[in-house]
Design an enzyme around this catalytic site. Structure first.
Site, short mmCIF file in Angstrom:
data_model
loop_
_atom_site.label_atom_id
_atom_site.label_comp_id
_atom_site.label_asym_id
_atom_site.label_seq_id
_atom_site.Cartn_x
_atom_site.Cartn_y
_atom_site.Cartn_z
N GLU A 179 0.84 -1.20 0.00
CA GLU A 179 0.00 0.00 0.00
C GLU A 179 0.87 1.25 0.00
O GLU A 179 1.44 1.64 1.02
CB GLU A 179 -0.92 -0.02 1.22
CG GLU A 179 -2.00 1.01 1.19
CD GLU A 179 -2.94 0.87 0.00
OE1 GLU A 179 -3.28 1.91 -0.59
OE2 GLU A 179 -3.32 -0.27 -0.34
N GLU A 203 -10.26 -3.56 1.36
CA GLU A 203 -9.98 -3.76 -0.06
C GLU A 203 -9.50 -5.18 -0.34
O GLU A 203 -9.93 -5.80 -1.32
CB GLU A 203 -8.94 -2.74 -0.54
CG GLU A 203 -9.47 -1.33 -0.59
CD GLU A 203 -8.42 -0.32 -0.99
OE1 GLU A 203 -7.21 -0.66 -1.01
OE2 GLU A 203 -8.80 0.83 -1.27
N GLU A 225 -5.98 3.77 7.44
CA GLU A 225 -5.41 3.30 6.17
C GLU A 225 -5.25 1.77 6.18
O GLU A 225 -5.55 1.10 5.20
CB GLU A 225 -4.06 3.97 5.90
CG GLU A 225 -3.50 3.66 4.54
CD GLU A 225 -4.32 4.25 3.42
OE1 GLU A 225 -4.77 3.49 2.54
OE2 GLU A 225 -4.51 5.48 3.42
#
Length: 124
Positions: free
Chosen positions: A30, A78, A71
């Site tokens: 990420e 996701e 995050e």
């Protein structure tokens, strides 16, 4: 009846390993998380300098840690959505959009806290 899990120090040790694996996955996979960590290398010392009280310093640092927490949670959402199916489905898009909105709100909160503390120190 629920399955009996590990207990005591073994559970804590294993949980620390899972957390380390999670940090590693976030760092590797990420870019936004990497950017936030690198920003934190600047922002944490800046918070210690900018904050005039321990509470201000705590607020400045903790809002940035909150951004990284959100995050990581967004990345988990996701990954889960992608694991279930790569089909383009409205609910999959909605789940990802909601995670993104949560990250955005955490960034807004951090900006408001940082701006308020900076105004208290340097404002008119």
């Amino acid at each position: 009846m629920a399955k009996q899990g590990k207990r005591g120090l073994r559970r804590i040790w294993d949980a620390a390993g899972y957390s380390a694996a999670g940090f590693s996955a976030a760092w590797r996979g990420e870019e936004a998380f990497r950017q936030e960590v690198l920003a934190g290398l600047v922002l944490v010392p800046a918070a210690l300098w900018l904050g005039q009280t321990e509470l201000e310093r705590l607020l400045l640092v903790s809002t940035w840690v909150l951004v990284m927490i959100v995050e990581i949670l967004n990345t988990a959402v996701e990954a889960t959505v992608d694991r279930i199916s790569d089909e383009n489905h409205p609910l999959s898009g909605q789940a990802k959009d909601l995670g993104s909105a949560a990250v955005f709100l955490s960034l807004v909160l951090a900006a408001l806290v940082w701006g308020t503390v900076a105004w208290q120190r340097f404002g008119v």
